[in-house]
Structures are given as structure tokens and as C-alpha cells.
Design a protein around this motif. Structure first.
Motif, short mmCIF file in Angstrom:
data_model
loop_
_atom_site.label_atom_id
_atom_site.label_comp_id
_atom_site.label_asym_id
_atom_site.label_seq_id
_atom_site.Cartn_x
_atom_site.Cartn_y
_atom_site.Cartn_z
N ALA A 172 -37.31 -15.13 125.10
CA ALA A 172 -37.18 -16.40 124.38
C ALA A 172 -37.06 -16.16 122.88
O ALA A 172 -36.26 -16.82 122.19
CB ALA A 172 -38.40 -17.29 124.68
N PHE A 173 -37.84 -15.24 122.35
CA PHE A 173 -37.80 -14.90 120.93
C PHE A 173 -36.40 -14.43 120.55
O PHE A 173 -35.83 -14.87 119.54
CB PHE A 173 -38.83 -13.81 120.64
CG PHE A 173 -39.00 -13.47 119.19
CD1 PHE A 173 -40.06 -14.00 118.45
CD2 PHE A 173 -38.14 -12.59 118.54
CE1 PHE A 173 -40.24 -13.68 117.11
CE2 PHE A 173 -38.31 -12.26 117.21
CZ PHE A 173 -39.37 -12.81 116.49
N ALA A 174 -35.83 -13.55 121.37
CA ALA A 174 -34.48 -13.02 121.10
C ALA A 174 -33.44 -14.12 121.15
O ALA A 174 -32.49 -14.14 120.35
CB ALA A 174 -34.15 -11.93 122.11
N VAL A 208 -36.24 -22.13 105.97
CA VAL A 208 -37.34 -21.43 106.65
C VAL A 208 -38.63 -22.19 106.39
O VAL A 208 -38.95 -22.51 105.24
CB VAL A 208 -37.48 -19.97 106.14
CG1 VAL A 208 -38.64 -19.27 106.85
CG2 VAL A 208 -36.17 -19.21 106.35
N LYS A 209 -39.36 -22.50 107.45
CA LYS A 209 -40.63 -23.22 107.31
C LYS A 209 -41.73 -22.20 106.98
O LYS A 209 -42.27 -21.55 107.88
CB LYS A 209 -40.94 -23.99 108.59
CG LYS A 209 -39.95 -25.12 108.88
CD LYS A 209 -40.31 -25.84 110.16
CE LYS A 209 -39.42 -27.07 110.38
NZ LYS A 209 -38.00 -26.73 110.55
N ILE A 210 -42.01 -22.06 105.71
CA ILE A 210 -42.95 -21.06 105.23
C ILE A 210 -43.66 -21.60 104.00
O ILE A 210 -43.17 -22.54 103.35
CB ILE A 210 -42.19 -19.73 104.91
CG1 ILE A 210 -43.15 -18.55 104.79
CG2 ILE A 210 -41.29 -19.87 103.69
CD1 ILE A 210 -42.46 -17.19 104.81
N LYS A 261 -34.08 -16.36 110.69
CA LYS A 261 -33.75 -16.94 109.38
C LYS A 261 -34.42 -16.17 108.26
O LYS A 261 -33.81 -15.94 107.20
CB LYS A 261 -34.22 -18.41 109.33
CG LYS A 261 -33.33 -19.40 110.03
CD LYS A 261 -33.87 -20.82 109.79
CE LYS A 261 -33.03 -21.85 110.49
NZ LYS A 261 -33.54 -23.24 110.26
N LEU A 262 -35.67 -15.80 108.48
CA LEU A 262 -36.41 -15.07 107.46
C LEU A 262 -35.72 -13.74 107.14
O LEU A 262 -35.53 -13.39 105.97
CB LEU A 262 -37.84 -14.84 107.96
CG LEU A 262 -38.87 -14.24 107.00
CD1 LEU A 262 -40.26 -14.74 107.34
CD2 LEU A 262 -38.86 -12.72 107.05
N HIS A 263 -35.33 -13.01 108.17
CA HIS A 263 -34.69 -11.71 107.95
C HIS A 263 -33.29 -11.85 107.36
O HIS A 263 -32.92 -11.12 106.43
CB HIS A 263 -34.61 -10.95 109.27
CG HIS A 263 -35.95 -10.54 109.81
ND1 HIS A 263 -36.18 -10.27 111.15
CD2 HIS A 263 -37.14 -10.37 109.19
CE1 HIS A 263 -37.45 -9.94 111.32
NE2 HIS A 263 -38.05 -10.00 110.14
N LYS A 264 -32.53 -12.80 107.87
CA LYS A 264 -31.16 -12.99 107.39
C LYS A 264 -31.13 -13.38 105.92
O LYS A 264 -30.37 -12.82 105.12
CB LYS A 264 -30.47 -14.06 108.23
CG LYS A 264 -29.04 -14.36 107.80
CD LYS A 264 -28.43 -15.44 108.68
CE LYS A 264 -27.01 -15.77 108.24
NZ LYS A 264 -26.43 -16.85 109.10
N ASN A 265 -31.97 -14.33 105.54
CA ASN A 265 -31.95 -14.83 104.16
C ASN A 265 -32.76 -13.95 103.21
O ASN A 265 -32.52 -13.96 102.00
CB ASN A 265 -32.48 -16.27 104.12
CG ASN A 265 -31.53 -17.23 104.81
OD1 ASN A 265 -30.43 -17.47 104.36
ND2 ASN A 265 -31.96 -17.78 105.94
N GLY A 266 -33.69 -13.17 103.75
CA GLY A 266 -34.44 -12.24 102.90
C GLY A 266 -33.55 -11.23 102.23
O GLY A 266 -33.80 -10.82 101.09
N ASN A 267 -32.48 -10.84 102.92
CA ASN A 267 -31.58 -9.84 102.35
C ASN A 267 -30.71 -10.41 101.23
O ASN A 267 -30.05 -9.66 100.51
CB ASN A 267 -30.69 -9.23 103.44
CG ASN A 267 -31.37 -8.06 104.12
OD1 ASN A 267 -32.26 -7.44 103.56
ND2 ASN A 267 -30.96 -7.76 105.34
N VAL A 313 -29.47 -17.61 114.94
CA VAL A 313 -29.30 -17.64 113.48
C VAL A 313 -28.97 -16.27 112.89
O VAL A 313 -28.50 -16.17 111.76
CB VAL A 313 -30.58 -18.18 112.79
CG1 VAL A 313 -30.80 -19.64 113.15
CG2 VAL A 313 -31.80 -17.36 113.17
N SER A 314 -29.20 -15.22 113.65
CA SER A 314 -28.93 -13.87 113.17
C SER A 314 -28.49 -13.04 114.38
O SER A 314 -27.93 -13.58 115.32
CB SER A 314 -30.18 -13.29 112.50
OG SER A 314 -29.89 -12.05 111.86
#
Length: 317
Positions: free
Chosen positions: A250-252, A69-71, A128-134, A258-259
Motif C-alpha cells: 500500500a505504501f508503494a 506536504v502535510k508537515i 512528495k517529501l522525497h520528490k520535493n526535498g530535492n 507522486v514519485s
């Protein structure tokens, strides 16, 4: 904060004050760039953030970075500390440090920043953020710290302004509380994922400003992004009539790479679009000069108040 405050921060970190360049300062935090170390310093009042909260945020960010994740990535201080405590004007503050990301703020008026390809990358990064945050395991103390919500504070502030609007907000929170907290739609989230917290660099986007991170429904991140794309984007691209639909499509598409953007998440977006307007209404009443409003500000406040009083969903999906 004056130069003396900057000097005290530099002294606490063993830096020359000239190496600190103030980037922002206001309601939430003070932000400085360390021009020597190529890092960004965030100075938070201890009333706003606890040490456990900041440690939880850093752990979350490190997991996200490790998963691509680019953060903004946390950086240790030179002595290995993650957090520095400092007293400024007799008030306690906590300092954290992050790697500096080279890039430009995502600008709706710049074609290379504002197109369906970028919207898709935005969705992919959120997925990616939501998937890996969990996958992040916080300690019990950290979970309690992160679970501190600002909803009650906002309700109290709204109550002082307008009881009718405050009651609508309370009713909305009750609706939101009925949503599922299954791992597929709820977990650690950014909670302020609008384009102002994204940087553009070489065709990619990077997420910054994770100060509001915490547990929430994933729909909140998506609704926040959508709300500001529609508001700011349409103010510039008035002829892009279907901007909100094109963005969400596009967002979806990126998210689903990835999720999984479930119907359950999509169905919750309107609730969080409404929640965003309560937040903005209260914020604008705090920071705008109400006796000297520009025409667009007066229009915005009037529109927000009408939506809140009549429980109107601001974007029809």
C-alpha cells in the motif's frame, strides 16, 4: 525542567508562563505548546543543533508545505525572528516555533488509523517529501551543518558497550556508503518517519517532528516506517500475519502516485532495517531501567542483540 525554566522561556518570548504547556522533554528536545498563539515551541540544546541547521530545516519545511506536504510548518516569532537564543541553567538553547497541527497520534489499535488506505496515504506523503526535498537549495554552510551525522556518535557509544556489535555496525555503514547517491534515491529526508511522528486528522495524516531531518537514502525513511509498523502493529494485530507485506504494498502504491519507488530503493530497505535495530538497541540501553526490566523489554533486548550479533535482517521481504 522546572517552572523557572518555563518562566524564562516565556519571558524571552514575551509570553505569560501560564500560556506554555509542556508536551515532552527528554533526550532530544523540550517541546511546549503555546496555548495562546496555537503554536508549538521546540527548545534544542546548542550542542545538538546549530543555527544553520535550524535555518536549513525551516527552508526545507516551507518548500514542502508549499508543495502540499502535510508537515509541521515553521512560524516566525512576533518580532519576525526565526530562532531565539536563550540561556537555561547556564546552558545555551535555541528555540524554534511551528504551527500546531490538530490531530491524534496514529494509533495501531484504532481501525480508522491502521488500514491499507492510511498506509497508502503515508506512502504518498513520503513520496512528495522525497520528490520535493530535492528541489530545496541549501547554502554551502547549511549543507555542511545538515551533513553532520549521528552515525559516528552511535558507533562510539556501541564501541563502549560491545566491540563485536560495534564492528558489525561499522561494516553495515560501509555497505550503505556504497549505495548510489543519485537524486532518484538520495536527498533531504525526514529520517525518523515512524507512526509515532504522524498525526491523524479527518482521514488524513500529517508528519511532525522533523528534528532528525538531513541527507539520506530514501530507503531509510521507508525502512523506519516499515520496521515500526511491523513491530508495534503485530503486537496488537497478531492475526495480521502479512501486515508488513500489506503495508509495503500500500505504501508503494501511494508513493508511486507522486514519485517513483525504484527497485534500487527497495533493494536498500533491508540495510536500513538492520541500521534501525542498532539505533534502537543503543537507545533502549540508555533509557530503560536495566535492573528493573519488564518481561517484554528483556525479550526485546535479547532479540535485538541476537539479530545484531548474527547480522540478521529483522523482516523478510
Amino acid at each position: 525542567m522546572d517552572d523557572r525554566g518555563r518562566e524564562e522561556i516565556a519571558l524571552a518570548l514575551g509570553l505569560e508562563s501560564q500560556s506554555l504547556r509542556k508536551l515532552t522533554g527528554g533526550l532530544q528536545n523540550l517541546i511546549f505548546e503555546n496555548t495562546i498563539g496555537q503554536t508549538v515551541l521546540r527548545v534544542s540544546h546548542s550542542k545538538r543543533r546549530t543555527e544553520e541547521e535550524l535555518l536549513a530545516e525551516q527552508h526545507w519545511l516551507e518548500i514542502l508545505v508549499s508543495e502540499g506536504v502535510k508537515i509541521n510548518e515553521p512560524h516566525l516569532f512576533s518580532d519576525g525572528d526565526r530562532i531565539k537564543e536563550i540561556c537555561l541553567e547556564k546552558e545555551p538553547f535555541l528555540i524554534t516555533q511551528f504551527g500546531k497541527i490538530e490531530g491524534e497520534g496514529l494509533d495501531p489499535s484504532t481501525p480508522s488509523h491502521w488500514n491499507v488506505e492510511i498506509f497508502e496515504k503515508w506512502g504518498s506523503m513520503a513520496g512528495k517529501l522525497h520528490k520535493n526535498g530535492n528541489a530545496v537549495k541549501l547554502t554551502v554552510k547549511q549543507q555542511k551543518a545538515v551533513n553532520r551525522k549521528s552515525d559516528d556518535k552511535l558507533y562510539r557509544e556501541l564501541l563502549m558497550r560491545d566491540r563485536y556489535i560495534a564492528r558489525h555496525y561499522q561494516r553495515l555503514l560501509s555497505e550503505i556508503d556504497k549505495l548510489s547517491k543519485d537524486d532518484s534515491c538520495y536527498g533531504l529526508s525526514h529520517r525518523d518517519l515512524h507512526h509515532g511522528n504522524l498525526l491523524y486528522s479527518n482521514g488524513e495524516i500529517h508528519i511532525i517532528d522533523s528534528d532528525d531531518f538531513g541527507y539520506s537514502w530514501f530507503a531509510e525513511d521507508i525502512a523506519t516506517a516499515l520496521y515500526h509498523v511491523n513491530w508495534h502493529g503485530k503486537s496488537i494485530h497478531s492475526d495480521w500475519k502479512e501486515l508488513h507485506k500489506d503495508f509495503l504494498e500500500a505504501f508503494a502504491r501511494g508513493y508511486n502516485q507522486v514519485s517513483f519507488l525504484s527497485q534500487e530503493i527497495k533493494d536498500a530497505i533491508p540495510l536500513f532495517l538492520r541500521k534501525r535495530e542498532f539505533f534502537l538497541y543503543n537507545l533502549f540501553l540508555q533509557v530503560w531501567e536495566l535492573d528493573n526490566l519488564e518481561e517484554w523489554q528483556s525479550f526485546t533486548l535479547k532479540q535485538l542483540e541476537e539479530n545484531l550479533r548474527n547480522e540478521i535482517i529483522p523482516i523478510q521481504l
